[in-house]
Design a protein around this motif. Structure first.
Motif, PDB file in Angstrom:
ATOM      1  N   ASN A 130     -28.862  24.399   9.033  1.00  0.00           N
ATOM      2  CA  ASN A 130     -30.113  23.929   8.484  1.00  0.00           C
ATOM      3  C   ASN A 130     -30.832  23.202   9.607  1.00  0.00           C
ATOM      4  OD1 ASN A 130     -32.099  22.240   7.310  1.00  0.00           O
ATOM      5  ND2 ASN A 130     -31.055  22.402   5.325  1.00  0.00           N
ATOM      6  N   THR A 131     -31.785  23.872  10.266  1.00  0.00           N
ATOM      7  CA  THR A 131     -32.387  23.346  11.489  1.00  0.00           C
ATOM      8  C   THR A 131     -33.074  22.011  11.249  1.00  0.00           C
ATOM      9  OG1 THR A 131     -32.727  25.590  12.251  1.00  0.00           O
ATOM     10  CG2 THR A 131     -33.946  23.872  13.402  1.00  0.00           C
ATOM     11  N   ALA A 132     -33.827  21.886  10.181  1.00  0.00           N
ATOM     12  CA  ALA A 132     -34.547  20.644   9.929  1.00  0.00           C
ATOM     13  C   ALA A 132     -33.583  19.483   9.764  1.00  0.00           C
ATOM     14  CB  ALA A 132     -35.419  20.793   8.679  1.00  0.00           C
ATOM     15  N   PHE A 133     -32.498  19.724   9.029  1.00  0.00           N
ATOM     16  CA  PHE A 133     -31.498  18.678   8.823  1.00  0.00           C
ATOM     17  C   PHE A 133     -30.830  18.312  10.140  1.00  0.00           C
ATOM     18  CE2 PHE A 133     -27.152  17.372   7.490  1.00  0.00           C
ATOM     19  CZ  PHE A 133     -27.510  16.222   6.799  1.00  0.00           C
ATOM     20  N   ALA A 134     -30.531  19.321  10.966  1.00  0.00           N
ATOM     21  CA  ALA A 134     -29.865  19.057  12.232  1.00  0.00           C
ATOM     22  C   ALA A 134     -30.746  18.251  13.177  1.00  0.00           C
ATOM     23  CB  ALA A 134     -29.477  20.384  12.897  1.00  0.00           C
ATOM     24  N   GLN A 135     -32.068  18.449  13.111  1.00  0.00           N
ATOM     25  CA  GLN A 135     -32.969  17.748  14.010  1.00  0.00           C
ATOM     26  C   GLN A 135     -33.220  16.312  13.572  1.00  0.00           C
ATOM     27  OE1 GLN A 135     -36.398  20.275  14.053  1.00  0.00           O
ATOM     28  NE2 GLN A 135     -35.581  21.650  15.622  1.00  0.00           N
ATOM     29  N   SER A 136     -32.946  16.000  12.332  1.00  0.00           N
ATOM     30  CA  SER A 136     -33.180  14.646  11.830  1.00  0.00           C
ATOM     31  C   SER A 136     -31.949  14.185  11.067  1.00  0.00           C
ATOM     32  CB  SER A 136     -34.419  14.627  10.923  1.00  0.00           C
ATOM     33  OG  SER A 136     -34.653  13.331  10.411  1.00  0.00           O
ATOM     34  N   LYS A 137     -30.947  13.755  11.814  1.00  0.00           N
ATOM     35  CA  LYS A 137     -29.674  13.404  11.187  1.00  0.00           C
ATOM     36  C   LYS A 137     -29.758  12.113  10.372  1.00  0.00           C
ATOM     37  CE  LYS A 137     -27.325  13.529  15.016  1.00  0.00           C
ATOM     38  NZ  LYS A 137     -26.183  13.467  15.951  1.00  0.00           N
ATOM     39  N   PHE A 154     -14.618  24.266  12.236  1.00  0.00           N
ATOM     40  CA  PHE A 154     -15.088  25.650  12.178  1.00  0.00           C
ATOM     41  C   PHE A 154     -14.389  26.555  13.181  1.00  0.00           C
ATOM     42  CE2 PHE A 154     -18.957  23.142  10.884  1.00  0.00           C
ATOM     43  CZ  PHE A 154     -18.736  23.324   9.530  1.00  0.00           C
ATOM     44  N   ASN A 155     -14.105  26.061  14.368  1.00  0.00           N
ATOM     45  CA  ASN A 155     -13.506  26.910  15.404  1.00  0.00           C
ATOM     46  C   ASN A 155     -12.026  27.176  15.180  1.00  0.00           C
ATOM     47  OD1 ASN A 155     -15.937  27.009  16.759  1.00  0.00           O
ATOM     48  ND2 ASN A 155     -15.475  25.246  18.039  1.00  0.00           N
ATOM     49  N   ILE A 175     -22.930  21.953  10.609  1.00  0.00           N
ATOM     50  CA  ILE A 175     -23.554  21.192  11.681  1.00  0.00           C
ATOM     51  C   ILE A 175     -22.475  20.416  12.414  1.00  0.00           C
ATOM     52  CG2 ILE A 175     -25.233  19.379  12.209  1.00  0.00           C
ATOM     53  CD1 ILE A 175     -26.476  20.247   9.385  1.00  0.00           C
ATOM     54  N   GLY A 176     -22.330  20.627  13.716  1.00  0.00           N
ATOM     55  CA  GLY A 176     -21.288  19.939  14.464  1.00  0.00           C
ATOM     56  C   GLY A 176     -19.934  20.575  14.223  1.00  0.00           C
ATOM     57  N   ASN A 177     -18.889  19.767  14.306  1.00  0.00           N
ATOM     58  CA  ASN A 177     -17.523  20.243  14.092  1.00  0.00           C
ATOM     59  C   ASN A 177     -16.642  19.046  13.766  1.00  0.00           C
ATOM     60  OD1 ASN A 177     -15.818  22.553  14.009  1.00  0.00           O
ATOM     61  ND2 ASN A 177     -14.844  21.903  15.898  1.00  0.00           N
ATOM     62  N   ARG A 180     -15.060  15.779  12.469  1.00  0.00           N
ATOM     63  CA  ARG A 180     -15.604  14.579  11.815  1.00  0.00           C
ATOM     64  C   ARG A 180     -17.131  14.568  11.722  1.00  0.00           C
ATOM     65  NH1 ARG A 180     -11.067  11.390  13.908  1.00  0.00           N
ATOM     66  NH2 ARG A 180      -9.966  10.461  12.136  1.00  0.00           N
ATOM     67  N   PRO A 181     -17.877  14.887  12.814  1.00  0.00           N
ATOM     68  CA  PRO A 181     -19.338  14.905  12.669  1.00  0.00           C
ATOM     69  C   PRO A 181     -19.815  15.893  11.603  1.00  0.00           C
ATOM     70  CG  PRO A 181     -18.737  14.836  14.971  1.00  0.00           C
ATOM     71  CD  PRO A 181     -17.466  15.069  14.219  1.00  0.00           C
ATOM     72  N   ALA A 182     -19.213  17.062  11.570  1.00  0.00           N
ATOM     73  CA  ALA A 182     -19.593  18.043  10.555  1.00  0.00           C
ATOM     74  C   ALA A 182     -19.242  17.552   9.157  1.00  0.00           C
ATOM     75  CB  ALA A 182     -18.893  19.368  10.832  1.00  0.00           C
ATOM     76  N   HIS A 183     -18.126  16.846   9.033  1.00  0.00           N
ATOM     77  CA  HIS A 183     -17.688  16.355   7.728  1.00  0.00           C
ATOM     78  C   HIS A 183     -18.659  15.304   7.194  1.00  0.00           C
ATOM     79  CE1 HIS A 183     -14.430  17.034   4.997  1.00  0.00           C
ATOM     80  NE2 HIS A 183     -14.100  15.756   4.915  1.00  0.00           N
ATOM     81  N   TRP A 184     -19.100  14.404   8.059  1.00  0.00           N
ATOM     82  CA  TRP A 184     -20.092  13.410   7.649  1.00  0.00           C
ATOM     83  C   TRP A 184     -21.435  14.086   7.365  1.00  0.00           C
ATOM     84  CZ3 TRP A 184     -21.856   8.717   6.217  1.00  0.00           C
ATOM     85  CH2 TRP A 184     -20.939   7.679   6.115  1.00  0.00           C
ATOM     86  N   ALA A 185     -21.828  15.056   8.182  1.00  0.00           N
ATOM     87  CA  ALA A 185     -23.081  15.772   7.936  1.00  0.00           C
ATOM     88  C   ALA A 185     -23.057  16.453   6.576  1.00  0.00           C
ATOM     89  CB  ALA A 185     -23.330  16.791   9.043  1.00  0.00           C
ATOM     90  N   ASN A 186     -21.923  17.032   6.238  1.00  0.00           N
ATOM     91  CA  ASN A 186     -21.781  17.680   4.938  1.00  0.00           C
ATOM     92  C   ASN A 186     -21.880  16.660   3.808  1.00  0.00           C
ATOM     93  OD1 ASN A 186     -19.531  18.445   2.680  1.00  0.00           O
ATOM     94  ND2 ASN A 186     -20.720  20.234   3.298  1.00  0.00           N
ATOM     95  N   PHE A 187     -21.296  15.483   4.016  1.00  0.00           N
ATOM     96  CA  PHE A 187     -21.373  14.403   3.037  1.00  0.00           C
ATOM     97  C   PHE A 187     -22.831  14.008   2.781  1.00  0.00           C
ATOM     98  CE2 PHE A 187     -20.726   9.575   2.558  1.00  0.00           C
ATOM     99  CZ  PHE A 187     -20.617   9.647   1.177  1.00  0.00           C
ATOM    100  N   ILE A 188     -23.583  13.784   3.853  1.00  0.00           N
ATOM    101  CA  ILE A 188     -24.980  13.395   3.697  1.00  0.00           C
ATOM    102  C   ILE A 188     -25.791  14.515   3.040  1.00  0.00           C
ATOM    103  CG2 ILE A 188     -27.078  12.721   4.925  1.00  0.00           C
ATOM    104  CD1 ILE A 188     -24.915  10.555   4.828  1.00  0.00           C
ATOM    105  N   HIS A 189     -25.543  15.755   3.447  1.00  0.00           N
ATOM    106  CA  HIS A 189     -26.207  16.897   2.815  1.00  0.00           C
ATOM    107  C   HIS A 189     -25.937  16.915   1.312  1.00  0.00           C
ATOM    108  CE1 HIS A 189     -27.537  21.064   2.177  1.00  0.00           C
ATOM    109  NE2 HIS A 189     -26.406  21.240   1.525  1.00  0.00           N
ATOM    110  N   SER A 190     -24.693  16.649   0.923  1.00  0.00           N
ATOM    111  CA  SER A 190     -24.325  16.677  -0.488  1.00  0.00           C
ATOM    112  C   SER A 190     -24.972  15.528  -1.255  1.00  0.00           C
ATOM    113  CB  SER A 190     -22.803  16.631  -0.624  1.00  0.00           C
ATOM    114  OG  SER A 190     -22.210  17.755  -0.001  1.00  0.00           O
ATOM    115  N   ILE A 191     -25.128  14.374  -0.595  1.00  0.00           N
ATOM    116  CA  ILE A 191     -25.833  13.261  -1.230  1.00  0.00           C
ATOM    117  C   ILE A 191     -27.281  13.630  -1.471  1.00  0.00           C
ATOM    118  CG2 ILE A 191     -26.698  10.912  -0.860  1.00  0.00           C
ATOM    119  CD1 ILE A 191     -24.068  10.303   0.619  1.00  0.00           C
TER     120      ILE A 191
END
Length: 455
Positions: free
Chosen positions: A34-41, A170-171, A376-378, A380-391
């Protein structure tokens, strides 16, 4: 416990595949983002860290990339002072009682990084206080605590991300799940889960509680016990900070520590293969360093969780088994009718991995096992990004409490098997231990007066 027969030559070679194979597994995958989300964390959310020890100070810096850390809470003032300097330039609001944090209207999110025995009580009260939460694993000390958490989550609609960050790897782990989901291994037959041995200690004497530590509040819902501490030239031993994992009073030992990571991936692998991941029984053997009577340790001056184990989990359909043990490489060996792969935090190897060079996975294969959410990321960073996305979207995160507890119940059943020394039968439909009243009674535990967990 007798050591199992060594791996045969082909298996040993398999686990130490050529450098080229490991390198191939580490080639970054193309993620759908999600480009917009990735650009504004930065989300504009404000969060508090409850439990400022090791896990807290490792995970909170990641959270700060997405939300503003405004408050710290711990029952040890040394943790508070160190965490405030390390994480907040000395500017955070400091608390010793988490209830004061939950009472703040301007705190949107809490990260719960306390010892295991505090997770359930704080999480339930946080959800009821209207907070979303990132809670370290394992979510609970017992099976029944998990039922309560799941009910409260449904009642409140709060977003809870469990800190099993391997779900956002992811990797490695997600790529392994994608290989399985694409049928590259065929039908799964066996999964070997290596989680290393548990902690050992000599006899640990009673010691004076450090003046900075509120020991009574640290114990919280668990039984009253004397503070113990021993330090020699090599290391320290205690029933408090860091070493709480080796006491059944406060944790489930290695089975709910690394087990909460690797058993999780194992069961996701069964699901990815389209097979039945409903557990049916746990059997096997374990070694403790103290004597047990009726599933309870009778010696209280040494670590008491299982140090060695060889446990077998059977599933409802009987077509796949899981072997959890301490004496093989840390990671997961998936064996199917058509091939096998080994995955850990450091590598993903096996012939099906090598074959990706000539026959790559479909472009969306990893995205599918990540439920189609932004990647987004990988780790721990991806896990937190997913958390914020879900919120932001009010959806279940990738490591939701419901799927987490199905996996964690297997770890709890394994612990009960270790403590009682017999096979434990499980009915997934009712989520009950069957045919063994003593074992079934261990699905819950009493709480100390003043620290009860309200149902």
């Amino acid at each position: 416990m007798p050591r199992p027969k060594p791996f045969n030559t082909s298996r040993r070679q398999f686990l130490s595949c050529a450098t080229a194979t490991t390198a191939a597994a580490m080639i970054p995958y193309t993620f759908t983002t999600n480009t917009a989300f990735a650009q504004s964390k930065k989300s504009g959310l404000r969060f508090a860290l409850i439990g400022v020890g090791g896990n807290g100070t490792r995970t909170a810096p990641v959270g700060k990339e997405f939300a503003d850390l405004v408050a710290l809470c711990d029952v040890d003032s040394r943790h508070l002072d160190r965490g405030n300097a390390m994480l907040c330039d000395g500017e955070a609001d400091l608390y010793s009682d988490y209830r004061e944090v939950l009472a703040r209207d301007d705190v949107d999110v809490v990260q719960i990084s306390t010892p295991d025995h505090w997770h359930t009580k704080i999480l339930i009260e946080a959800m009821r206080a209207g907070k979303d939460a990132y809670c370290e694993k394992p979510l609970t000390l017992t099976i029944d605590e998990g039922k309560l958490i799941r009910r409260v989550q449904k009642e409140t609609g709060r977003v809870v991300q469990v800190g099993t960050q391997q779900r956002s790897s992811f990797n490695l782990f997600n790529k392994a799940l994608a290989i399985i989901a694409d049928g590259r291994l065929g039908k799964l037959k066996k999964i070997t889960v290596g989680i290393d041995s548990g902690g050992w200690s000599p006899e640990i004497p009673v010691a004076e509680v450090p003046k900075e530590l509120d020991w009574d509040r640290w114990l919280g819902p668990t039984p009253t016990m004397e503070y113990r501490y021993l330090e020699d030239s090599k290391r320290r031993y205690t029933n408090g900070h860091t070493h709480f994992r080796w006491w059944y009073e406060h944790s489930g030992g290695k089975l709910t520590d690394w087990g909460a990571h690797h058993v999780d991936i194992a069961m996701l692998g069964i699901d990815a293969a389209g097979q039945n991941s409903d557990p049916a029984s746990v059997s096997g053997t374990a070694v403790h360093d103290v004597e047990f009577v009726d599933g309870m340790p009778v010696q209280h001056n040494r670590y008491n969780t299982a140090r060695q184990f060889d446990l077998n989990v059977a599933f409802a359909d009987g077509d796949v088994t899981m072997n959890i043990r301490h004496d093989v490489d840390n990671g997961l060996l998936f064996e199917g009718e058509r091939g096998r792969i080994f995955v850990s935090r450091g590598k993903l190897v096996g012939k099906p991995v090598e074959e990706l060079q000539s026959k790559p996975l479909p472009e969306d294969a990893v995205a599918k096992v990540y439920r189609g959410m932004p990647m987004i990321g990988n780790d721990r960073p991806a896990h937190w990004a997913n958390f914020i996305h879900s919120i932001e979207h009010r959806t279940l995160p990738i490591s939701d409490v419901h799927s987490h507890m199905k996996m964690l119940n297997v770890c709890h059943l394994a612990g009960i098997c270790c403590r009682l020394g017999r096979t434990i039968q499980w009915d997934q439909a009712t989520e009950m231990i069957v045919g063994d009243d003593q074992a079934a009674a261990m699905m819950s535990r009493p709480y100390r007066e003043g620290f009860e967990i309200e149902g």
